[in-house]
Design a protein around this motif. Structure first.
Motif, PDB file in Angstrom:
ATOM      1  N   CYS A  55     -39.487  79.141  65.007  1.00 38.96           N
ATOM      2  CA  CYS A  55     -38.220  78.763  65.646  1.00 38.96           C
ATOM      3  C   CYS A  55     -38.159  79.430  67.006  1.00 38.96           C
ATOM      4  CB  CYS A  55     -37.039  79.221  64.795  1.00 38.96           C
ATOM      5  SG  CYS A  55     -35.463  78.896  65.626  1.00 38.96           S
ATOM      6  N   ARG A  56     -37.901  78.641  68.036  1.00 41.79           N
ATOM      7  CA  ARG A  56     -37.869  79.205  69.385  1.00 41.79           C
ATOM      8  C   ARG A  56     -36.449  79.563  69.822  1.00 41.79           C
ATOM      9  NH1 ARG A  56     -41.873  77.015  73.720  1.00 41.79           N
ATOM     10  NH2 ARG A  56     -41.232  79.060  74.451  1.00 41.79           N
ATOM     11  N   CYS A  57     -35.451  79.241  68.986  1.00 47.26           N
ATOM     12  CA  CYS A  57     -34.069  79.428  69.440  1.00 47.26           C
ATOM     13  C   CYS A  57     -33.352  80.592  68.758  1.00 47.26           C
ATOM     14  CB  CYS A  57     -33.259  78.174  69.171  1.00 47.26           C
ATOM     15  SG  CYS A  57     -33.913  76.682  69.923  1.00 47.26           S
ATOM     16  N   THR A  58     -33.345  80.597  67.445  1.00 50.60           N
ATOM     17  CA  THR A  58     -32.330  81.399  66.742  1.00 50.60           C
ATOM     18  C   THR A  58     -32.627  82.885  66.649  1.00 50.60           C
ATOM     19  OG1 THR A  58     -33.455  81.114  64.638  1.00 50.60           O
ATOM     20  CG2 THR A  58     -31.805  79.463  65.201  1.00 50.60           C
ATOM     21  N   LEU A  70     -29.285  77.188  62.983  1.00 51.34           N
ATOM     22  CA  LEU A  70     -30.018  76.360  63.940  1.00 51.34           C
ATOM     23  C   LEU A  70     -29.309  76.336  65.286  1.00 51.34           C
ATOM     24  CD1 LEU A  70     -29.051  72.706  63.638  1.00 51.34           C
ATOM     25  CD2 LEU A  70     -28.400  74.249  61.802  1.00 51.34           C
ATOM     26  N   GLN A  71     -30.110  76.102  66.320  1.00 55.70           N
ATOM     27  CA  GLN A  71     -29.516  75.854  67.640  1.00 55.70           C
ATOM     28  C   GLN A  71     -29.941  74.458  68.087  1.00 55.70           C
ATOM     29  OE1 GLN A  71     -30.023  79.228  70.297  1.00 55.70           O
ATOM     30  NE2 GLN A  71     -29.321  80.622  68.720  1.00 55.70           N
ATOM     31  N   CYS A  72     -31.180  74.314  68.566  1.00 60.34           N
ATOM     32  CA  CYS A  72     -31.604  72.957  68.955  1.00 60.34           C
ATOM     33  C   CYS A  72     -31.865  72.087  67.736  1.00 60.34           C
ATOM     34  CB  CYS A  72     -32.828  73.002  69.861  1.00 60.34           C
ATOM     35  SG  CYS A  72     -34.382  73.226  68.978  1.00 60.34           S
ATOM     36  N   GLY A  73     -32.239  72.719  66.618  1.00 59.62           N
ATOM     37  CA  GLY A  73     -32.430  71.977  65.385  1.00 59.62           C
ATOM     38  C   GLY A  73     -33.817  71.396  65.179  1.00 59.62           C
TER      39      GLY A  73
HETATM   40  S1  FES Z   1     -33.324  75.906  66.307  1.00 57.85           S
HETATM   41 FE1  FES Z   1     -34.510  75.389  68.034  1.00 57.85          FE
HETATM   42  S2  FES Z   1     -36.503  75.762  67.297  1.00 57.85           S
HETATM   43 FE2  FES Z   1     -35.309  76.570  65.734  1.00 57.85          FE
END
Ligand code: FES
Ligand SMILES: Cc1cc2nc3c(=O)[nH]c(=O)nc-3n(C[C@H](O)[C@H](O)[C@H](O)COP(=O)(O)OP(=O)(O)OC[C@H]3O[C@@H](n4cnc5c(N)ncnc54)[C@H](O)[C@@H]3O)c2cc1C
Ligand code: FES
Lengths: 176, 282
Positions: free
Chosen positions: A140-143, A103-106
């Motif tokens: 997921c928009r981050c990982t 995860l990044q932003c979670g």
């Molecule tokens: S960790 Fe940011 S949307 Fe998946």
């Protein structure tokens, strides 16, 4: 209308308007804000919870549809497995996301973990492709997904070693 | 987003459900995976929702002398695991995502009649029969002709879809589903279900269901008819594919031009037919 259901092992009784969505009951009435809302189109999966052990989108069902049933949110997940299987108090899936940087932003994480939970209860040792297909309902928009896939497979190993499925059932009886 | 207000009932029998559906602006609720999005957008504003989930007579799969009966409330996830025909397993697995498949039902997918619905294409390939119950009557409708247009079927508002009848798979039968997904929504740009049965090297039964292409899922009867009596050689498939889009208003939209959609449809059909034939030859 009177609504009675089990949430994270506790019997809950509330008077709700029929149009109340399950996610709104969880977040607004029961203050279980681990369940997220990421879209208006039933597509992101951030609101995923377990209903009788199966992943469902709590934004896309009425609270009343869960009458008499058993809901587990991210807050209750760790309680499904025995204490000795937890790592730092976390469910093996949560611990694996932590350890593998899943995860990044979670924001997607609670839903992602509960979908993975459903996947692993039917398939104890999924391939990379099977994990990707298994979490297609979660965005997921981050990982970039790679560490999520690693985390799910890592957790599969931990659970296999403990001889249980992600819902804490002994493996022989699990996998329905 | 929050739906407009409605009343909610959870009947235990078909008769109770029919009595409730006879009220004005009443609507059945199965898995909710198509209806909830519409309610939240307020594109549907029923006064009464009739939740079918407790009705035992709409559940389960039964095998009898007439073939197989699949209850309206059987979920996509269950079909993907254990449907008696591969085309149904593959179409169910290709529907939406894990969470949608846990709640969505075969009756809901059929009654909803999304122009790009996956299960309708499989049911068309199998020449399924739709079992409908209404106030004081019961009727059985062939699936070919059941889908009239976008979100429109032969079902009347006061009727319920009770279940679907399918043939029992016989020796020499094979079936398969192929779909090209839109990247964002996952719905079919084109999807094709195919069923064939071979006896002594000849095709004696065939069915082709097409979705995502026209205004409603349809049975490509001319194309499947072309296969009967043939040895299902590549040239037979090619000849059948020429007939696949006959008389169909192939849709042209932001996802695919009519030309591209038509080509992808033929490709899906070819793959589904080849795969069905391979299963038929065992
Ligand atoms: S960790 Fe940011 S949307 Fe998946
Ligand atoms: C994110 C997402 C992705 C999806 N992707 C796909 C996809 O790729 N392919 C696909 O085919 N579908 C897809 N769907 C739709 C899904 O398959 C639905 O489950 C299905 O279309 C409707 O089934 P349901 O049981 O959920 O019906 P509901 O939503 O409960 O009902 C749908 C309609 O059918 C009526 N109805 C339901 N059951 C009956 C009955 N027994 N008798 C009479 N009327 C009835 C209802 O009144 C309503 O009008 C998707 C849905 C979502 C939310
Ligand atoms: S909030 Fe996006 S699917 Fe439920």
């Amino acid at each position: 209308m009177q609504l009675e259901l089990k949430v994270n092992g506790r019997q809950v009784r509330r008077d709700v308007e029929p149009r109340t969505l399950l996610v709104d009951l969880l977040r607004d009435e029961l203050a279980l804000t681990g369940t997220k809302v990421g879209c208006d189109t039933s597509q992101c999966g951030a609101c995923t919870v377990l209903l009788d052990g199966h992943a469902v989108k709590s934004c896309n069902m009425l609270a009343l549809q869960a009458q008499g049933r058993d809901v587990v949110t991210i807050e209750g997940l760790k309680d499904l497995v025995p204490e000795e299987v937890r790592e730092g108090g976390l469910h093996p899936l949560q611990a694996a996301f932590w350890n593998e940087d899943g995860l990044q932003c979670g924001y997607c994480t609670p839903g992602m973990i509960l979908s993975a939970c459903d996947l692993l209860s039917g398939n104890p040792n999924p391939s990379e492709d099977e994990v990707r297909h298994g979490i297609e309902g979660n965005i997921c928009r981050c990982t970039g997904y790679q560490p999520i896939v690693f985390a799910v497979r890592k957790a599969a190993g931990v659970l296999a070693e403990a001889g249980i499925d992600p819902l804490g059932r002994p493996r022989q009886e699990a996998g329905r | 987003m929050i739906p407009a207000a409605f009343r909610y009932e959870r009947p235990a029998t078909i008769d109770e459900a029919l009595a409730l559906l006879a009220q004005p602006e009443a609507k059945a609720l199965a898995g909710g995976q198509s209806l909830l999005p519409l309610l939240r957008l307020r594109m549907a504003e029923p006064e009464l929702l009739v939740d079918l989930q407790d009705i035992a007579d709409l559940q389960g799969v039964r095998h009898d002398a007439n073939g197989i009966w699949v209850g309206a409330l059987v979920r996509h996830a269950e079909l993907a695991q254990s449907a008696p025909w591969r085309v149904l397993r593959e179409a169910a697995e290709a529907t939406g995502d894990r969470q949608v498949r846990r709640l969505g039902t075969i009756g809901g997918a059929t009654a909803h009649a999304d122009p790009a619905g996956d299960l309708p294409a499989a049911l068309l390939a199998l020449h399924a029969v739709v079992e409908v119950v209404g106030p004081g009557r019961r009727r059985e409708l062939p699936i070919d002709g059941f889908f009239l247009g976008p979100l429109t079927t032969e079902l009347a508002p006061e009727e319920l879809l009770a279940g679907l009848r399918l043939p029992q798979p016989k020796p020499g039968a094979g079936s398969s589903y192929r779909k090209l997904r839109q990247k964002a929504s996952g719905f079919a740009v084109a999807g094709v279900g195919a069923m064939v049965r071979m006896e002594s090297g000849r095709c004696v039964e065939a069915g082709i269901g097409v979705t995502g292409v026209g205004l409603a899922p349809y049975a490509a009867a001319a194309a499947s008819g072309r296969l009967l009596g043939s040895g299902l050689e590549t040239t037979d498939f090619e000849a059948a594919l020429e007939l696949l889009l006959d008389g169909v208003d192939v849709q042209d939209d932001g996802y695919a031009s009519a030309d591209y959609r038509g080509r992808m449809c033929r490709l899906c059909a070819l793959e589904a037919l080849e795969s069905a034939k391979a299963e038929a030859l065992g």
